[in-house]
Enzyme design. Structure first.
Site, short mmCIF file in Angstrom:
data_model
loop_
_atom_site.label_atom_id
_atom_site.label_comp_id
_atom_site.label_asym_id
_atom_site.label_seq_id
_atom_site.Cartn_x
_atom_site.Cartn_y
_atom_site.Cartn_z
CE1 TYR A 84 -3.82 -2.30 0.32
CE2 TYR A 84 -2.64 -3.26 2.16
CZ TYR A 84 -3.67 -3.31 1.25
OH TYR A 84 -4.54 -4.37 1.25
CE1 TYR B 236 -8.48 -3.98 3.37
CE2 TYR B 236 -8.64 -2.78 5.42
CZ TYR B 236 -7.99 -3.69 4.62
OH TYR B 236 -6.84 -4.30 5.07
NE ARG B 237 -4.07 -1.20 4.66
CZ ARG B 237 -3.50 -2.06 5.48
NH1 ARG B 237 -4.17 -3.13 5.89
NH2 ARG B 237 -2.29 -1.88 5.90
C1 LIG Z 1 2.65 -10.10 2.09
C2 LIG Z 1 1.78 -9.11 2.83
C3 LIG Z 1 0.73 -9.55 3.62
C4 LIG Z 1 -0.05 -8.63 4.31
N1 LIG Z 1 -1.04 -9.09 5.11
C5 LIG Z 1 -1.78 -8.24 5.84
C6 LIG Z 1 -2.76 -8.72 6.76
O1 LIG Z 1 -2.93 -9.92 6.93
N2 LIG Z 1 -3.51 -7.81 7.43
C7 LIG Z 1 -3.29 -6.46 7.31
O2 LIG Z 1 -3.96 -5.70 7.98
N3 LIG Z 1 -2.35 -5.98 6.47
C8 LIG Z 1 -1.58 -6.82 5.75
N4 LIG Z 1 -0.60 -6.33 4.92
C9 LIG Z 1 -0.45 -4.88 4.75
C10 LIG Z 1 0.58 -4.20 5.70
O3 LIG Z 1 1.83 -4.80 5.56
C11 LIG Z 1 0.20 -4.22 7.16
O4 LIG Z 1 -1.10 -3.72 7.32
C12 LIG Z 1 1.15 -3.42 8.05
O5 LIG Z 1 0.87 -3.69 9.40
C13 LIG Z 1 1.09 -1.90 7.81
O6 LIG Z 1 2.31 -1.34 8.11
P1 LIG Z 1 2.69 -0.70 9.54
O7 LIG Z 1 2.00 -1.48 10.58
O8 LIG Z 1 4.16 -0.56 9.61
O9 LIG Z 1 1.99 0.71 9.47
P2 LIG Z 1 2.65 2.10 9.05
O10 LIG Z 1 3.28 1.95 7.71
O11 LIG Z 1 3.48 2.63 10.12
O12 LIG Z 1 1.34 2.97 8.95
C14 LIG Z 1 0.41 2.80 7.94
C15 LIG Z 1 -0.27 4.14 7.67
O13 LIG Z 1 -1.08 4.50 8.79
C16 LIG Z 1 -0.97 5.90 9.06
N5 LIG Z 1 -0.34 6.05 10.38
C17 LIG Z 1 0.63 5.24 10.89
N6 LIG Z 1 0.94 5.61 12.12
C18 LIG Z 1 0.21 6.69 12.42
C19 LIG Z 1 0.09 7.49 13.56
N7 LIG Z 1 0.80 7.24 14.65
N8 LIG Z 1 -0.78 8.54 13.54
C20 LIG Z 1 -1.52 8.78 12.44
N9 LIG Z 1 -1.47 8.04 11.31
C21 LIG Z 1 -0.62 6.99 11.30
C22 LIG Z 1 -0.11 6.49 7.98
O14 LIG Z 1 -0.91 7.00 6.96
C23 LIG Z 1 0.69 5.30 7.47
O15 LIG Z 1 1.05 5.42 6.13
C24 LIG Z 1 0.20 -7.23 4.19
C25 LIG Z 1 1.25 -6.80 3.39
C26 LIG Z 1 2.05 -7.73 2.72
C27 LIG Z 1 3.19 -7.21 1.91
#
Ligand SMILES: Cc1cc2nc3c(=O)[nH]c(=O)nc-3n(C[C@H](O)[C@H](O)[C@H](O)COP(=O)(O)OP(=O)(O)OC[C@H]3O[C@@H](n4cnc5c(N)ncnc54)[C@H](O)[C@@H]3O)c2cc1C
Lengths: 526, 152
Positions: A90, A471-472
């Protein structure tokens, strides 16, 4: 390569701003070199990963976040907030707008509280699922976390994105309770019961009194969340993991229609997953073993792969949790229902939580249902060979067989036209399904990467015409996806823009997030 | 004390089977006085025979071999990161491309740098890689190790 600057800034002005950030958080935590800023490129960009970050700042406390926001507000520097920045598929940690300073919260990594009695945790944004899991294990608490498939992400980041996992606590935004938020003017707010200074109920009762704002800070650019409460599931006495394989492509419809009542009446409590054949196969093999030609795998190759691997066209994974008698009874009910689908092949593994040493599931998808974080899901990157990457199309779907089949056919056909296999599946909420399709490509192949990007755009448009939306979404498509939400000539977007203008008149917080731009940039939407 | 000659030769033999054509492997004798320091940890994937053979040879030279068990995320959090906090490290591995993709990001978060990646031409998407702490003597020697083994 010329240096990236915030819009309207000269090199000298930006240098002066960076010095002010350094004075707050220390120079080592202000990231400016091209090499170090590589962490803020999208590693899965559909096309060339353009550098968008002008710099990154890594505060270690809420006070430092407030100070940075005040400086950014004064100087009109756009900030892009990430927690752990692992939002792969994403956009990763990359900003939507060129010239943003990434506000990287990974150093704020304290587990502030875990309450075993009431089953919750209060965490900072840099706490990953791996971290929270390790903390709970170390303390010996009888609680489970609910990780998404990749466990390296942030509990806060994932929850704010309305991410999901695979235990009964899989709907993360529903399990969130209480937030601390820094607003664009630097003011600190606590939501729900946290608004009462002496309350011990911040993580226990979400609404508080009067209007409730937690949802407003999810997938939004209205504030920066610096603490978040999340409910944790008490460790169940026992659990059972079930795989049900189905022989026909057309079975999807019956699977969904059989699963829905079981989800709605609580027989199956977790986010069950219906995985397509390629998704299952990509966890245990590579595409070249089955097909080496151009374009999407032909049906005959998929069928051969299914036969030789002895997998289903569709495989349903679900789990049952609780006291052994309850689990056994629910299993009998679920099995009886699923066996009505001709050719269903059901296998099951039982676990008791209190065995020492604990016997735990080892397969990637099974671990998630048992609350164990991992990264094995990334094995799928090897499907097409080379430097694998993927970009996801994630429409929500009514939990009916006919809608699931319609979306599946639509996505599979389009993906095929662009040369992509249908790597996908459906994760079952109660009344909806998250339909997740990943266009897997080789980052080293520019054409393939661009095709993936183009496919995504077309899929969003196709879905929109049928009344479905994501949804995203990936950064690239945030405006396009937001545009699908068009009731009353985009009244919701106008409301969001009014809130944005009121809370963040200078437009410094995550411009363009989910298609919401500050007034000064609205004409420049892409 | 690790026998450098033994290390290089063993590694070269294993890698010869999987690396890209057009890259020639040098034996230790031919490297001459290369100042390369052997690595401290080798990561392998027990599901892949070439990776196991590679780890076996390297570990014969006294280097700790750790298996990924199909999940380098768990490996990183449970075994690698705690070990890396104590001493400077030079890691090598022959693993799936997805594993080094993940390790690169995890290592970068921990302030380490990736020094070398060599994709394999054979099937299975294998990559030979090395990671070191930072641009210091150890890091440079790791880069040297990888490039000493391969001559374009
Ligand atoms: C192979 C694969 C499988 C995946 N499977 C899943 C799954 O099973 N379920 C799922 O949910 N996702 C999945 N994902 C998507 C993603 O990797 C995850 O959702 C991941 O947890 C998001 O990254 P992060 O937690 O580091 O969030 P971040 O990258 O830190 O944050 C995501 C976004 O949230 C907002 N944000 C973050 N922190 C804050 C803050 N403190 N205040 C305000 N806004 C903020 C920002 O806009 C940011 O860009 C998958 C991805 C891959 C590549």
């Amino acid at each position: 390569m010329s240096r990236i600057l915030p819009p309207g800034f000269s090199e000298r002005e930006f240098e002066a701003a960076l010095q002010r950030f350094s004075a707050v958080i220390g120079k080592p935590h202000v990231i400016t070199t091209a090499a170090d800023l590589e962490s803020y490129l999208d590693p899965f960009a559909p096309g060339n990963a353009a550098a968008y970050a002008a710099a990154a700042v890594r505060p270690a406390s809420t006070e430092q976040v407030q100070a940075i926001v005040r400086i950014a507000q004064e100087l009109r520097i756009p900030l892009w907030t990430v927690s752990t920045g692992k939002n792969l598929a994403y956009g990763g940690a990359a900003p939507r707008l060129k010239g943003c300073v990434v506000l990287d919260l990974k150093r704020m990594n304290h587990v502030i509280e875990v309450n075993e009695e009431l089953g919750y945790a209060l965490v900072e944004p840099g706490v990953s699922y791996f971290d929270l899991y390790a903390y709970i294990r170390q303390q010996g608490y009888k609680l489970w976390i609910d990780p998404p498939a990749p466990g390296w992400g942030s509990v806060v980041g994932n929850t704010l994105e309305r991410g999901f996992g695979y235990t009964p606590y899989g709907d993360h935004s529903a399990m969130q309770c209480g937030m601390e938020v820094v607003l664009a003017n630097g003011e600190l707010v606590r939501t729900g019961m946290g608004a009462m200074a002496g309350s011990s109920m911040w993580q226990l009762y979400k609404p508080g009194y009067g209007a409730s704002y937690d949802g407003m800070f999810m997938q939004s650019n209205f504030g920066i969340v610096t603490k978040l409460g999340i409910w944790l599931m008490p460790q169940p006495e026992s659990f059972l993991l079930c795989h049900a394989r189905f022989r026909q492509e057309a079975d999807l419809e019956m699977i969904v229609d059989t699963l829905r009542p079981l989800r709605l009446d609580g027989t199956i409590q977790n986010n069950a997953v219906i995985e397509g054949a390629v998704r299952w196969a990509a966890g245990i093999s590579n595409r070249e073993r089955w097909y080496e030609g151009d374009g999407a795998m032909p049906q005959v190759a998929i069928e051969r792969m299914i036969r030789q691997l002895d997998i289903g066209w569709w495989t349903l994974r679900f789990a049952l949790y609780g006291r052994k008698e309850v689990v056994d009874l629910n299993y009998r009910i679920a099995r009886k229902a699923l066996e009505k689908i001709p050719g269903a092949d059901i296998s099951v593994k039982r676990y008791a939580s209190d065995t020492v040493p604990a016997v735990e599931p080892s397969a990637a998808g099974d671990k998630g249902q048992a609350g164990i974080p991992g990264l094995a899901v990334f094995q799928m990157l090897n499907w097409r060979g080379g430097n694998g990457a993927h970009i996801d199309f994630s429409p929500v779907c009514p939990a009916t067989g006919r809608d699931a089949m319609k979306q599946y056919r639509m996505v599979k056909t389009r993906a095929g036209e662009y040369g992509f296999d249908y790597y996908g599946g459906f994760t079952a909420g109660l009344r909806h399904l998250y339909h997740i399709f990943a266009a897997i490509f080789d980052r080293g192949d520019v054409h393939q990467a661009e095709q993936a990007g183009e496919l995504l755009r077309v899929l969003v448009e196709d879905a929109g015409k049928q009344g479905y939306a994501e949804y995203r979404s990936h950064l690239e498509y945030m405006d396009l996806v937001a545009a699908q939400y068009d009731f009353n000539d985009h009244a919701l977007m106008r409301l969001s823009e009014r809130i944005k203008d009121a809370l963040d008149p200078a437009g410094i917080l995550s411009p363009g997030k989910q298609g919401v731009w500050p007034a000064s940039l609205r004409g420049k939407k892409t | 004390m690790i026998d450098r000659r033994q290390f290089f030769n063993a590694v070269a033999v294993i890698l010869a089977g999987v690396l890209v054509p057009g890259k020639r492997l040098m034996r230790y004798d031919a490297i001459g006085n290369g100042a390369t320091t052997p690595p401290t940890m080798v990561v392998y994937d027990e599901r892949i025979p070439a990776s196991c053979a590679f780890a076996r040879s390297v570990s014969r030279a006294g280097i700790r071999a750790i298996e990924s068990r199909g999940d380098v995320g768990e490996l990183w959090h449970n075994a690698m990161r705690p070990a890396l906090q104590r001493v400077p490290h030079r890691l090598i591995g022959l693993t799936l491309a997805s594993d080094i993709f993940l390790l690169k990001l995890l290592a970068a978060d921990a302030g380490m740098k990736v020094w070398h990646e060599v994709p394999s031409a054979s099937s299975g998407n294998l990559v030979f890689w090395g990671i070191a702490d930072k641009v210091d003597e150890a890091g440079e020697s790791l880069a040297a190790l990888c490039s000493d083994l391969l001559v374009a």
